[in-house]
Design an enzyme around this catalytic site. Structure first.
Site, mmCIF file in Angstrom:
data_model
loop_
_atom_site.group_PDB
_atom_site.id
_atom_site.type_symbol
_atom_site.label_atom_id
_atom_site.label_comp_id
_atom_site.label_asym_id
_atom_site.label_seq_id
_atom_site.Cartn_x
_atom_site.Cartn_y
_atom_site.Cartn_z
ATOM 1 N N PRO A 524 0.823 -1.215 0.000
ATOM 2 C CA PRO A 524 0.000 0.000 0.000
ATOM 3 C C PRO A 524 0.855 1.262 0.000
ATOM 4 O O PRO A 524 1.860 1.339 0.700
ATOM 5 C CB PRO A 524 -0.817 -0.112 1.285
ATOM 6 C CG PRO A 524 -0.746 -1.543 1.682
ATOM 7 C CD PRO A 524 0.581 -2.044 1.191
ATOM 8 N N GLU A 525 0.428 2.235 -0.772
ATOM 9 C CA GLU A 525 1.174 3.492 -0.858
ATOM 10 C C GLU A 525 0.848 4.390 0.333
ATOM 11 O O GLU A 525 -0.276 4.428 0.821
ATOM 12 C CB GLU A 525 0.832 4.211 -2.168
ATOM 13 C CG GLU A 525 1.235 3.437 -3.410
ATOM 14 C CD GLU A 525 0.815 4.147 -4.686
ATOM 15 O OE1 GLU A 525 0.759 5.389 -4.684
ATOM 16 O OE2 GLU A 525 0.541 3.452 -5.675
ATOM 17 N N LYS A 527 1.738 4.301 3.446
ATOM 18 C CA LYS A 527 1.484 3.667 4.745
ATOM 19 C C LYS A 527 2.744 3.517 5.592
ATOM 20 O O LYS A 527 2.698 2.926 6.662
ATOM 21 C CB LYS A 527 0.850 2.278 4.551
ATOM 22 C CG LYS A 527 -0.419 2.281 3.711
ATOM 23 C CD LYS A 527 -1.505 3.146 4.311
ATOM 24 C CE LYS A 527 -2.778 3.090 3.493
ATOM 25 N NZ LYS A 527 -3.812 4.020 4.011
ATOM 26 N N ALA A 534 10.038 -0.753 -2.768
ATOM 27 C CA ALA A 534 9.661 -2.017 -3.409
ATOM 28 C C ALA A 534 9.555 -1.844 -4.916
ATOM 29 O O ALA A 534 10.005 -2.698 -5.689
ATOM 30 C CB ALA A 534 8.339 -2.523 -2.832
ATOM 31 N N ASP A 576 15.434 1.222 3.543
ATOM 32 C CA ASP A 576 14.264 0.681 2.855
ATOM 33 C C ASP A 576 14.670 -0.160 1.658
ATOM 34 O O ASP A 576 14.223 -1.299 1.474
ATOM 35 C CB ASP A 576 13.347 1.815 2.392
ATOM 36 C CG ASP A 576 12.828 2.654 3.535
ATOM 37 O OD1 ASP A 576 13.031 2.257 4.702
ATOM 38 O OD2 ASP A 576 12.226 3.701 3.270
#
Length: 873
Positions: A524-525, A527, A534, A576
């Site tokens: 989900p974007e 969040k 990703a 990330d």
């Protein structure tokens, strides 16, 4: 299934238990009853009948991880034992979900250890004997002494009453060494064998007890199954099953006796076997006629319908059938159901879309655009990269902290094809653009991104690859950033197309052909779980594979950080991208961000579990709060270095003479602090002793620049008119690095309530340190408060609690919180209760993040090609 049991003493009476066992028809109840009666007699003998009733029995159940058949049958035995009030510790290499989806009980404990590798097989029917022996030697022979030492210590620590082994030989020897007389070399240490029908000779066992079959319980009635399969009551069904092969192929009743239907699982090998049977039995001299049903066999079951965005649901642990119209030329699915779903969505791209029947017209436009992306006669390269849950470290990564990150189950898939411009099918506006410029067939980048209807952005993007050139050199990052910022609905393309520019600038790669890209992300974007990382990692992995570039996961992550920092313009650290590229399922990825020193993987203890809960408030590392806190931290580092330099000059002012050894050590410390590369290298006690009182609470950008000239951060710019918080922003990474180090050490300590309490406290401290920096939100604060209320409720205290701590994740400013708790059913129930309480208070039902999956490096890439129907003459 072979079950080997322990704790049998020759002098113990078994007659009553065995009589009861042999008269019970249900084998699952039979086994549970035998265990219960037998062990109760053992405990009575040792402790007395009154005392024995006060304590549950403790079973150490070793289960091979080879295939799911052993594990699924053990599930049923374990379930009955737990229902009878006993504790079952399962030691296995099989996935957790095989057990936890059937048994939701705090009495089930799962310890992931691979002690039996089973047979190495090319498929369900072919065993590689040499490879199997080599693997067994590697797994259980070479490390045998350390295995036995570890297992003996563990068996004693859980005070096991009984060792049960489902074909794990070393468990029997470990039980004997631990004084738990068990149930042959290794099996000879067993007292007896519980033997199922269909057994082969097993002379190593001194005594055997035969029982009926043990099977997993039914979840649907006979009538429900027949209705679901469309099989009438009068039809007789035979099922042929080979594990480990795709299912969903039926045999026509023309080749069966009247009234019979055959269902086959393991279609490809079974079809080959049937054809071989025809060949062996045909009349000599007569040509073989291949049956029509063999030539036209198709996968009739299919996958679940829905968006091609490969979303994962509660039943996603079930591996969908692999679409056989694709041939995998390189790589493996690794048992990932979302990857199988993505390939299924690719296989359906050329279907005819009827807009009149669709309620999601924009979604259908995405699929229609994607249908024209690929040339089905050429190879397609597929990569996968997960999002991440920031367990500890967060915004301290850019200050050099140790970070602990967990790759989540949700992931992004990207399919890439390199195409000659003459073979590329261009969208109409791309054709018009080339025609208006008088260009011939020039290389074009075309991108389709699923899920645009959820984020208010354009579903497609295209550009001439020549637009990435500025004369003879690749475009500068600044010009590229401005290029993608022209149209707000197209800015998302910077995350995807930016990977191409970075490869051009950093590796000197040249792209002579057109490129088609399909992006399908279940992360989900907004969040706080790194949806952007990703996308970047999956895209660059697929593009690198398509162009034969050999890039290590670590190097790829650093390149992807440049995409986000320089092309997108978001000042993120590297954790990330590193987690998405280098992480592994069900482990924490540990890295010291100086700039990216990978420490390796940290096992998550079996009794600990992490969840993510989304606050519903959009998060962005490109937002002002994150950037201002980062600037404040870099300001603090510059001020600390300046103060250390001043103190160093003062210490050396007396003709450069050093009084004694202690003073010499102090000078060395000041020298290190005067040249501080990363704020996290400053220890908390030095910070408190020398610098905290002299650091300003805040400072105007203009004032800082006048005194210190620059904050030396290459990805942020100081606004002269803005007031930046300095002290809290500098303090956070210094203490966070210490907290993460303590957290990592605690994970390896003895399992206890104190351990979980300390881990949770470190997470709470991290959360409030975020808040002191000016980050966080009402939503994330509310979720952390709900966790605290749940933790300190009377029911949790009486049951010694299940949830222990929570913190905001990633860059803050909204997003998701990470929660730590016991790995048990009660914890999951409390997480769901928090979800409902948050909805009641805010009207928003949070997304829950559960589970983990491998990083892009572990997945590698798939090279696939569609099986086209034979051309007609």
């Amino acid at each position: 299934m072979d079950i080997y049991l322990g704790m049998y003493q020759p002098e113990d009476p078994r007659a009553d238990a065995l009589k009861k066992l042999l008269h019970i028809q249900n084998a699952n109840e039979c086994t549970e009853t035998f265990f219960h009666d037998f062990m109760l007699s053992q405990r009575r003998r040792r402790m007395g009948s009154d005392e024995s009733r006060k304590h549950p029995l403790v079973f150490a159940y070793y289960v091979t991880g080879h295939g799911f058949g052993h594990a699924t049958r053990v599930v049923e035995v374990a379930r009955h034992l737990i229902l009878a009030g006993h504790d079952v510790h399962v030691v296995t290499g099989a996935p957790d979900y095989v057990f936890t989806t059937e048994i939701q009980s705090p009495r089930l404990f799962i310890r992931k250890v691979l002690l039996d590798c089973g047979a190495i097989q090319a498929d369900a029917l072919t065993v590689d004997r040499l490879a199997s022996l080599e693997k067994y030697s590697e797994t259980a022979v070479v490390p045998r002494d350390s295995i036995l030492e570890t297992e003996v210590e563990w068996l004693k620590s859980i005070k096991a009453d009984l060792v049960v082994s489902d074909v794990v030989p070393v468990a029997c020897r470990a039980a004997a060494d631990a004084g738990i007389r068990s149930i042959a070399e290794d099996y000879s240490h067993c007292e007896f064998l519980i033997r199922l029908p269909g057994y082969c000779p097993m002379p190593a066992f001194r005594d055997s007890i035969d029982v009926p079959l043990v099977v997993r319980r039914l979840h649907k009635s006979r009538e429900e199954v027949r209705k679901e399969l469309g099989i009438g009551e009068g039809v007789k069904v035979v099922i042929l099953n080979f594990g480990g092969q795709p299912s969903g192929w039926t045999l026509k009743e023309d080749y069966l006796p009247p009234g019979w239907l055959c269902l086959l699982s393991g279609a490809r090998r079974l079809r080959d076997a049937i054809i071989l049977g025809y060949e062996l039995q045909r009349v000599p001299g007569k040509d073989l006629c291949i049956p029509e049903w063999y030539a036209n066999a198709e996968n009739e079951l299919g996958l679940r319908t829905g968006s091609p965005t490969a979303e994962m649901s509660d039943d996603s642990f079930v591996m969908p059938p692999y679409p056989e119209d694709f041939e995998i030329l390189h790589g493996e699915l690794l048992g990932l159901p979302d990857t199988a779903n993505f390939l299924k969505s690719l296989s359906e791209l050329d279907v005819v879309f009827d807009y009149g029947k669709s309620t999601e017209k924009r979604q259908m436009r995405e699929q229609k655009a994607a249908a024209n992306l690929f040339n089905w006669e050429e190879d397609i390269f597929v990569a996968r990269a997960p999002g991440r849950l920031d367990v500890m470290g967060g915004i301290a990564d850019y200050s050099g902290s140790l970070v602990l990150q967990m790759p989540i189950r949700e992931a992004c898939h990207v399919a890439v094809q390199k195409i000659q411009p003459t073979k590329q099918r261009l969208w109409k506006h791309a054709q018009a653009r080339q025609s208006s410029k008088g260009q011939g067939q020039t290389p074009v980048l075309q991108i389709v991104s699923y899920g645009s209807e959820l984020s208010n952005r354009g579903p497609t993007f295209d550009m001439n690859l020549s637009d990435f050139m500025d004369g003879e050199q690749p475009l500068s990052y600044e010009k590229a950033r401005n290029y993608f910022a022209q149209d707000p609905s197209q800015r998302w393309a910077a995350y995807v197309a930016g990977t191409i520019l970075v490869l051009m600038k950093e590796l000197g790669t040249r792209f002579e052909n057109s490129i088609s890209v399909l992006v399908s992300s279940a992360v989900p974007e907004g969040k706080g779980v790194s949806s952007s990382a990703a996308v970047e990692v999956a895209t660059m992995s697929a593009i690198a594979a398509a162009h034969g570039l050999n890039i290590s996961p670590r190097e790829l992550a650093l390149l992807c950080q440049k995409v986000e920092n320089h092309v997108v313009g978001a000042p993120c650290g590297v954790m990330d991208q590193m987690t998405s590229a280098c992480g592994e399922a069900n482990k924490l990825f540990a890295m010291v961000c100086q700039p990216a020193e990978v420490l390796g993987l940290v096992d998550i203890p079996n009794h600990i579990r992490f969840w993510g809960i989304d606050s519903g408030i959009r998060h962005s590392v490109g937002g002002g709060d994150y950037g201002s806190v980062r600037i404040g931290a870099f300001m603090g580092r510059k001020i600390v270095k300046s103060m250390a330099s001043e103190q160093l000059s003062h210490s050396l002012s007396t003709n450069g003479m050093i009084a004694d050894e202690l003073e010499e050590d102090a000078v060395e410390l000041l020298e290190a602090e005067a040249s501080l590369d990363y704020l996290c290298n400053l220890s908390p006690h030095r910070y408190e002793a020398l610098y905290v009182k002299q650091l300003p609470e805040a400072m105007l950008g203009e004032t800082f620049l006048e005194k210190y000239a620059d904050h030396n951060d290459p990805v942020t710019v100081i606004d002269k008119k803005r007031n930046y918080g300095v002290r809290a922003a500098a303090r956070h990474p210094i203490y966070e690095n210490f907290r993460v180090q303590a957290f990592k050490a605690l994970l390896t300590s003895l399992a206890s309530d104190d351990q979980l309490t300390a881990l949770g406290e470190l997470m709470y401290q991290c959360h409030y340190s975020y808040s002191a920096c000016g980050l966080g939100s009402d939503g994330t604060d509310r979720l952390v408060q709900l966790v605290q209320e749940m933790q300190h409720s009377k029911t949790s205290r009486s049951a010694q609690g299940t949830l222990y701590g929570s913190k905001i994740t990633g860059g803050g400013s909204g997003g998701t919180v990470c929660v730590i708790g016991k790995n048990c059913l009660r914890s999951s129930q409390q997480i769901l209760e928090i979800q409902q309480r948050y909805k009641a208070a805010t009207g928003y039902l949070p997304i829950l993040f559960e589970g983990s999956s491998p990083g892009a490096g572990k997945f590698g890439h798939l090279r696939i090609r569609r099986r086209l129907p034979p051309k007609q003459d």
